[in-house]
Each structure stands twice: as structure tokens, then as C-alpha cells.
Design an enzyme around this catalytic site. Structure first.
Site, PDB file in Angstrom:
ATOM      1  N   ARG A 193     -18.540  -1.419   1.218  1.00 46.52           N
ATOM      2  CA  ARG A 193     -17.855  -2.320  -0.222  1.00 46.52           C
ATOM      3  C   ARG A 193     -19.268  -2.879  -0.437  1.00 46.52           C
ATOM      4  O   ARG A 193     -19.569  -2.881  -2.114  1.00 46.52           O
ATOM      5  CB  ARG A 193     -17.112  -3.276   0.071  1.00 46.52           C
ATOM      6  CG  ARG A 193     -15.310  -2.749  -0.093  1.00 46.52           C
ATOM      7  CD  ARG A 193     -13.972  -3.905  -0.179  1.00 46.52           C
ATOM      8  NE  ARG A 193     -14.931  -5.259   0.990  1.00 46.52           N
ATOM      9  CZ  ARG A 193     -14.797  -5.988   1.190  1.00 46.52           C
ATOM     10  NH1 ARG A 193     -14.814  -7.236  -0.403  1.00 46.52           N
ATOM     11  NH2 ARG A 193     -15.217  -6.786   1.650  1.00 46.52           N
ATOM     12  N   GLU A 243       0.638  -1.041  -0.374  1.00 40.47           N
ATOM     13  CA  GLU A 243      -0.022   0.461  -0.337  1.00 40.47           C
ATOM     14  C   GLU A 243       0.571   0.655  -0.304  1.00 40.47           C
ATOM     15  O   GLU A 243       0.424   1.964  -0.619  1.00 40.47           O
ATOM     16  CB  GLU A 243      -1.486   0.177   1.114  1.00 40.47           C
ATOM     17  CG  GLU A 243      -2.100  -0.915   1.211  1.00 40.47           C
ATOM     18  CD  GLU A 243      -1.512  -2.098   1.615  1.00 40.47           C
ATOM     19  OE1 GLU A 243      -2.499  -3.288   1.736  1.00 40.47           O
ATOM     20  OE2 GLU A 243      -0.372  -2.520   2.383  1.00 40.47           O
ATOM     21  N   PHE A 296      -5.448   0.522   5.876  1.00 39.87           N
ATOM     22  CA  PHE A 296      -4.414   0.318   5.539  1.00 39.87           C
ATOM     23  C   PHE A 296      -3.986   1.495   4.403  1.00 39.87           C
ATOM     24  O   PHE A 296      -3.068   2.156   3.635  1.00 39.87           O
ATOM     25  CB  PHE A 296      -4.417  -0.611   4.281  1.00 39.87           C
ATOM     26  CG  PHE A 296      -4.494  -2.269   5.314  1.00 39.87           C
ATOM     27  CD1 PHE A 296      -4.287  -2.077   6.059  1.00 39.87           C
ATOM     28  CD2 PHE A 296      -5.391  -3.226   4.444  1.00 39.87           C
ATOM     29  CE1 PHE A 296      -3.886  -3.580   7.047  1.00 39.87           C
ATOM     30  CE2 PHE A 296      -5.912  -4.106   5.502  1.00 39.87           C
ATOM     31  CZ  PHE A 296      -4.828  -4.577   6.466  1.00 39.87           C
TER      32      PHE A 296
END
Length: 320
Positions: free
Chosen positions: A174, A65, A90
Site C-alpha cells: 500500500r 469481502e 481477504f
């Protein structure tokens, strides 16, 4: 202009990630300098839709990341407009130094989507839970920090960020969520939305919990308690003017967030009140000194007391 749906009980037809991916595709079609970077979550984030449609505008960076953010900053310095995605912790905590220095300090542009914040992380557990992402990103000078409540708002925000320079962070589930706004609604960066009028209590919420705040307001209306709800989707810069206007003549103010009460929406609202020397009974309803844990999103929402019923209890308590 925005318009609130009359029927909010149904979830969107597609996942929030698919809405965001489709918005990025539209942004690429308008400007081929827009690129998508991904950290090994193409299927989970639906960025594989972008990869299929515009492979030359897509970079798979793998589970690295910080490197992904570095690549994004380098591309920005060459005139590209990067969007990056990974899980909320992240996208913020793990890469904070890169975003701060290579991004903001170097005057680069990065559009960062941190997915599955707070209880929405579900069975991915404590390592993937972020209660602190908004707090971190608010400390970056001139950054814009948003918490999207539905697919209509998410898609609008992506298209808007594609036209802007700077560090932009937005968080959201999501999966598909209940829609609050009618399709075609538009918004304004730095401005909150009064999604329900009320005269007794002001509730300021953001993100997925706006739907639950509206549910709580409907329940309390049956008890004779009139609750106004503001969707403060843009937490930085925050709409100080709207807060100070709508808090007038209210009996109490409650913030409701899928985040720690330290540094997030509630802190931003408290700062507005303190700066203006406004005194009002004030309840911060969020997560306090806790880490994440494993469970379904529905279980975790109850476990961390972030349901509409929990908000009802908070409002009743502060009124007493």
C-alpha cells in the site's frame, strides 16, 4: 518497452495505492463501465480518490469481502468492469469460492487488488498476512496473477486489466516503494523482464523484492559473481520461453519471493524446468512453513530472511 532506472534508491513520490487509484480514475475516464468496489478501506487504499472523482462509479461494500466479490460478479454480468480491493488474504483466501464459482466459472470479469502481501503487512500481523495468495489464485483456470514491483508497473497493469476480460489478481504494497522502472515504461502480460544481465547465476524474482534482488546482484558483482535478474511480474501465465533461454549456461538458479515457496513463483518456475527436463542447481528462497507475525515491515523482512543480504547468502551457498 521498459527501461530500468539508473538510480533506484529513492521511493516513489506517492503511495502505490494512490498510483493504482489514479490509474482506475483514468480507466473510468476512458470507459464509464469501470467501477471500483471497496471493503471499508477507502482511506487506507486511497480509493476515496475514486469516490470523490466519480461517486457513481464507486461502491462501498463494508467489511463483507465475499459479498463484495458477489456484487462485482453481478455487475460484470451486466457489462461493468469491476475493480475490487482489500488486504491480500481477504482478497483471496477468504473469498476464494466466490471468485472461483461466481467469477471464473461464470465467465465474469473481476480485477482484484490484494494489498500488503507478505512482510509488507507490518503491524496488522498474522491474521492479515498472506504467504499463499499467489498459490491459491494460480489454481483458477485462465486467471492472470501478477506481483507488481513499483508504481510504474502497477499503473500500467491497472490500465491493461481494464481492457481485458477474466479473473485478474495483482498484489502489492500500500505504501510507496522504490521504483525499478522509468516512467512511461510498458510491459506485456505473460512476459518477464531481464532487468540486469549476468552470466553466473540467474535470479527470478517478482514484486517489491525485485529491488532487493538487484541490490544483491550489485553486492555480488564486487565479489566477482555475475548475477542476472529477471522481474517475473506476471506469475501466471509465466514466461516459460524466457526462463528456458536465460537459464542456459548458468551455474545456478535462485527464485526470490515474498511468498511461500509452496505454490508461488518458485513452484511455477520449477514446473517449467521439470516440463522441459532441465537440470540445474536450484534454490527456492521464500517463506517455508511459517505464519505471519506482528512487526514493522523492515523487521519482518529481516525476520523472514527476505533481504538482499539473505539472498546474497543463498547465492553464495548454492555456488559452493
Amino acid at each position: 518497452m521498459f527501461k530500468v532506472l539508473e538510480n533506484r534508491n529513492q521511493k516513489g513520490k506517492i503511495d502505490l495505492t494512490a498510483s493504482i487509484a489514479n490509474a482506475v480514475i483514468e480507466a473510468i475516464e476512458e470507459n464509464d463501465k469501470v467501477v471500483q468496489l471497496e471493503a471499508d478501506l477507502a482511506g487506507a487504499s486511497k480509493t476515496n480518490l475514486i469516490q470523490k472523482a466519480y461517486p457513481d462509479n464507486y461502491i462501498q461494500c463494508g467489511i463483507a469481502e465475499a459479498n463484495m466479490v458477489g456484487v462485482a460478479c453481478g455487475m460484470s454480468s451486466e457489462g461493468y468492469i469491476p475493480f475490487v480491493h482489500t488486504f491480500g488474504p481477504f482478497a483471496t483466501r477468504r473469498v476464494f469460492d466466490q471468485v472461483f464459482l461466481s467469477g471464473a466459472y461464470a465467465h465474469n470479469t473481476i480485477n482484484i487488488y490484494g494489498s500488503d502481501p507478505g512482510f509488507t503487512v507490518g503491524p496488522n500481523g498474522g491474521t492479515h498476512t498472506t504467504w499463499e495468495d499467489v498459490a491459491l489464485m494460480r489454481t483458477i483456470p485462465n486467471a492472470i496473477v501478477c506481483d507488481v514491483c513499483d508504481e510504474v508497473q502497477a499503473k500500467w497493469l491497472v490500465k491493461e486489466f481494464a481492457k481485458m476480460e477474466g479473473i485478474h489478481y495483482f498484489r502489492g504494497n500500500r505504501k510507496a516503494v522504490r521504483n525499478v522502472y522509468e516512467p512511461g515504461s510498458t510491459f506485456e502480460i505473460g512476459k518477464g523482464n531481464v532487468v540486469r544481465q549476468g552470466k553466473d547465476v540467474l535470479v527470478i524474482s517478482a514484486g517489491q523484492l525485485v529491488s532487493d534482488a538487484l541490490d544483491a546482484a550489485e553486492k555480488l558483482e564486487k565479489e566477482g559473481i555475475s548475477v542476472e535478474v529477471i522481474d517475473m511480474f506476471c506469475i501466471k501465465p509465466i514466461d516459460s520461453e524466457l526462463i528456458l533461454k536465460e537459464v542456459q549456461n548458468k551455474k545456478a538458479l535462485v527464485t526470490f519471493e515474498n511468498h511461500s515457496i509452496t505454490g508461488g513463483l518458485s513452484s511455477a518456475v520449477a514446473e517449467v524446468l521439470m516440463d522441459a527436463q532441465v537440470s540445474i542447481p536450484f534454490k527456492r528462497h521464500g517463506v517455508n512453513e511459517q505464519f505471519g507475525q506482528v512487526g514493522t515491515p523492515d523487521f519482518l523482512q529481516k525476520e523472514f530472511k527476505l533481504t538482499a543480504d539473505d539472498l546474497v547468502d543463498s547465492i553464495q551457498s548454492i555456488l559452493k
